[in-house]
Design a protein around this motif. Structure first.
Motif, PDB file in Angstrom:
ATOM      1  N   PHE A   1       4.734  10.275   9.452  1.00 45.97           N
ATOM      2  CA  PHE A   1       5.037  11.708   9.311  1.00 45.97           C
ATOM      3  C   PHE A   1       3.740  12.481   9.051  1.00 45.97           C
ATOM      4  N   GLU A   2       2.880  11.947   8.177  1.00 46.32           N
ATOM      5  CA  GLU A   2       1.592  12.592   7.872  1.00 46.32           C
ATOM      6  C   GLU A   2       0.714  12.658   9.109  1.00 46.32           C
ATOM      7  N   LEU A   3       0.658  11.566   9.868  1.00 47.39           N
ATOM      8  CA  LEU A   3      -0.185  11.526  11.060  1.00 47.39           C
ATOM      9  C   LEU A   3       0.371  12.404  12.175  1.00 47.39           C
TER      10      LEU A   3
ATOM     11  N   ILE B   1      -3.820   3.317   9.603  1.00 46.26           N
ATOM     12  CA  ILE B   1      -3.387   3.594  10.983  1.00 46.26           C
ATOM     13  C   ILE B   1      -4.366   4.549  11.649  1.00 46.26           C
ATOM     14  N   ARG B   2      -4.821   5.550  10.901  1.00 49.00           N
ATOM     15  CA  ARG B   2      -5.792   6.517  11.441  1.00 49.00           C
ATOM     16  C   ARG B   2      -7.064   5.799  11.885  1.00 49.00           C
ATOM     17  N   GLU B   3      -7.543   4.883  11.042  1.00 50.23           N
ATOM     18  CA  GLU B   3      -8.758   4.135  11.390  1.00 50.23           C
ATOM     19  C   GLU B   3      -8.519   3.237  12.608  1.00 50.23           C
ATOM     20  N   ALA B   4      -7.325   2.663  12.702  1.00 49.38           N
ATOM     21  CA  ALA B   4      -7.008   1.808  13.849  1.00 49.38           C
ATOM     22  C   ALA B   4      -6.989   2.620  15.140  1.00 49.38           C
ATOM     23  N   ILE B   5      -6.467   3.844  15.067  1.00 48.75           N
ATOM     24  CA  ILE B   5      -6.473   4.725  16.235  1.00 48.75           C
ATOM     25  C   ILE B   5      -7.909   5.080  16.594  1.00 48.75           C
ATOM     26  N   ALA B   6      -8.718   5.391  15.570  1.00 49.58           N
ATOM     27  CA  ALA B   6     -10.120   5.763  15.803  1.00 49.58           C
ATOM     28  C   ALA B   6     -10.901   4.617  16.440  1.00 49.58           C
ATOM     29  N   ARG B   7     -10.581   3.369  16.059  1.00 50.38           N
ATOM     30  CA  ARG B   7     -11.270   2.206  16.639  1.00 50.38           C
ATOM     31  C   ARG B   7     -10.773   1.893  18.046  1.00 50.38           C
ATOM     32  N   GLY B   8      -9.659   2.511  18.441  1.00 43.19           N
ATOM     33  CA  GLY B   8      -9.081   2.212  19.742  1.00 43.19           C
ATOM     34  C   GLY B   8      -8.139   1.028  19.720  1.00 43.19           C
ATOM     35  N   ASP B   9      -7.751   0.562  18.511  1.00 38.89           N
ATOM     36  CA  ASP B   9      -6.812  -0.559  18.418  1.00 38.89           C
ATOM     37  C   ASP B   9      -5.449  -0.181  18.988  1.00 38.89           C
ATOM     38  N   PHE B  10      -5.086   1.093  18.859  1.00 43.13           N
ATOM     39  CA  PHE B  10      -3.847   1.608  19.432  1.00 43.13           C
ATOM     40  C   PHE B  10      -4.216   2.561  20.562  1.00 43.13           C
ATOM     41  N   ALA B  11      -3.681   2.324  21.731  1.00 44.71           N
ATOM     42  CA  ALA B  11      -4.020   3.128  22.905  1.00 44.71           C
ATOM     43  C   ALA B  11      -3.195   4.415  22.948  1.00 44.71           C
ATOM     44  N   PRO B  12      -3.674   5.442  23.656  1.00 38.59           N
ATOM     45  CA  PRO B  12      -2.871   6.654  23.832  1.00 38.59           C
ATOM     46  C   PRO B  12      -1.512   6.324  24.434  1.00 38.59           C
ATOM     47  N   ASN B  13      -0.488   6.942  23.886  1.00 40.98           N
ATOM     48  CA  ASN B  13       0.914   6.770  24.308  1.00 40.98           C
ATOM     49  C   ASN B  13       1.524   5.431  23.876  1.00 40.98           C
TER      50      ASN B  13
ATOM     51  N   PRO C   1       0.823  -1.201   0.000  1.00 39.45           N
ATOM     52  CA  PRO C   1       0.000   0.000   0.000  1.00 39.45           C
ATOM     53  C   PRO C   1       0.864   1.260   0.000  1.00 39.45           C
ATOM     54  N   GLY C   2       0.377   2.328  -0.618  1.00 40.52           N
ATOM     55  CA  GLY C   2       1.079   3.599  -0.593  1.00 40.52           C
ATOM     56  C   GLY C   2       0.988   4.228   0.776  1.00 40.52           C
ATOM     57  N   SER C   3       1.798   5.255   1.015  1.00 41.41           N
ATOM     58  CA  SER C   3       1.837   5.876   2.336  1.00 41.41           C
ATOM     59  C   SER C   3       0.483   6.464   2.727  1.00 41.41           C
ATOM     60  N   ARG C   4      -0.271   6.975   1.732  1.00 44.43           N
ATOM     61  CA  ARG C   4      -1.592   7.525   2.059  1.00 44.43           C
ATOM     62  C   ARG C   4      -2.533   6.429   2.527  1.00 44.43           C
ATOM     63  N   ASP C   5      -2.495   5.258   1.860  1.00 43.18           N
ATOM     64  CA  ASP C   5      -3.326   4.130   2.279  1.00 43.18           C
ATOM     65  C   ASP C   5      -2.935   3.663   3.678  1.00 43.18           C
ATOM     66  N   VAL C   6      -1.631   3.629   3.943  1.00 42.42           N
ATOM     67  CA  VAL C   6      -1.161   3.200   5.259  1.00 42.42           C
ATOM     68  C   VAL C   6      -1.592   4.209   6.315  1.00 42.42           C
ATOM     69  N   ALA C   7      -1.493   5.498   5.996  1.00 38.46           N
ATOM     70  CA  ALA C   7      -1.920   6.536   6.935  1.00 38.46           C
ATOM     71  C   ALA C   7      -3.405   6.379   7.244  1.00 38.46           C
ATOM     72  N   ASP C   8      -4.208   6.100   6.221  1.00 39.12           N
ATOM     73  CA  ASP C   8      -5.646   5.892   6.432  1.00 39.12           C
ATOM     74  C   ASP C   8      -5.888   4.692   7.343  1.00 39.12           C
TER      75      ASP C   8
ATOM     76  N   SER D   1       9.360   2.371   4.207  1.00 38.24           N
ATOM     77  CA  SER D   1       9.334   3.776   3.782  1.00 38.24           C
ATOM     78  C   SER D   1       7.904   4.305   3.738  1.00 38.24           C
ATOM     79  N   GLY D   2       6.951   3.439   3.332  1.00 39.58           N
ATOM     80  CA  GLY D   2       5.546   3.835   3.320  1.00 39.58           C
ATOM     81  C   GLY D   2       5.029   4.100   4.723  1.00 39.58           C
ATOM     82  N   VAL D   3       5.413   3.245   5.673  1.00 39.62           N
ATOM     83  CA  VAL D   3       5.016   3.433   7.068  1.00 39.62           C
ATOM     84  C   VAL D   3       5.616   4.719   7.614  1.00 39.62           C
ATOM     85  N   ARG D   4       6.891   4.956   7.299  1.00 36.38           N
ATOM     86  CA  ARG D   4       7.579   6.154   7.797  1.00 36.38           C
ATOM     87  C   ARG D   4       6.884   7.419   7.288  1.00 36.38           C
ATOM     88  N   ALA D   5       6.514   7.414   6.004  1.00 36.49           N
ATOM     89  CA  ALA D   5       5.821   8.568   5.424  1.00 36.49           C
ATOM     90  C   ALA D   5       4.435   8.739   6.055  1.00 36.49           C
TER      91      ALA D   5
END
Length: 216
Positions: free
Chosen positions: A56-58, A20-32, A11-18, A49-53
């Motif tokens: 950076f976006e997030l 990860i963003r959705e995973a945070i929104a679902r609570g899959d990743f906890a604060p900190n 997946p491209g970095s934008r797809d990966v950012a989407d 490199s896609g994850v790194r980008a």
């Protein structure tokens, strides 16, 4: 046999950012929680490199923060920030409710009514988590119906930042009953093709959320 070239189909970095963003929104990743590039690369089938980008976006969006010598982690949103986010949501979601009331079709009215019935049943049965998911679905459908693409992008980021506080509110005794009445009012005004009333109902709901956050 040649090694698998992850860069050709990852997946491209934008797809990966989407993702990860959705995973945070679902609570899959906890604060900190630390976000390790290698782990995210495996989880989402993406290049490092896609994850790194994506991280950076997030970070620029305020969902992720960089900690010296420790890498990236999910940024914890303070109560004051949660209130500010809800104030911005009040303006944007009020706009979306008004636009949805102008544009809603008969089929979408039936869908919104059905969502309202499901929310009513979930609260009556004490299914808090189910109600919380239906709540998110309703808000998203209103934005979809409004056709406000810019607002949709803004709200997606704001909700991801605010997910922990929203979840905590859902667990406050009596809060689902208050929230249900507010959401049903929004549905009624949208289905009545009443833009100004729909906007007022949406804003009243977010004022209620802000007051509940302050009292939590």
């Amino acid at each position: 046999m040649p090694a698998h070239d992850q860069t050709t189909d990852a997946p491209g970095s934008r797809d990966v950012a989407d993702a990860i963003r959705e995973a945070i929104a679902r609570g899959d990743f906890a604060p900190n929680q630390r976000l390790v590039e290698a782990d995210l690369s495996d989880q989402f089938g993406a290049s490092r490199s896609g994850v790194r980008a994506a991280l950076f976006e997030l970070t620029n969006e305020g969902l992720v923060e960089r900690v010296q010598h420790r890498g990236a982690r999910v940024r914890a949103v303070t109560l004051d920030e949660a209130i500010e986010i809800s104030e911005v949501r009040m303006a944007v979601e009020g706009l979306c409710a008004a636009k949805a009331a102008e544009l809603v079709t008969d089929g979408e009215i039936a869908e919104l009514r059905s969502l309202g019935d499901s929310m009513r049943a979930a609260v009556a049965q004490g299914h808090v988590l189910e109600y919380s998911e239906l709540n998110k679905t309703l808000h998203q459908r209103i934005v979809d119906i409004s056709g406000q693409a810019t607002a949709a992008g803004v709200l997606r980021r704001l909700r991801a930042q605010n997910v922990r506080h929203q979840f905590q509110l859902a667990l406050v005794p009596g809060r689902p009953n208050v929230s249900l009445a507010e959401h049903l009012a929004i549905i009624d005004e949208i289905c009545a093709h009443a833009p100004e009333a729909a906007e007022r109902a949406a804003r009243r709901h977010l004022v209620s959320v802000i007051n509940a956050l302050k009292a939590a």
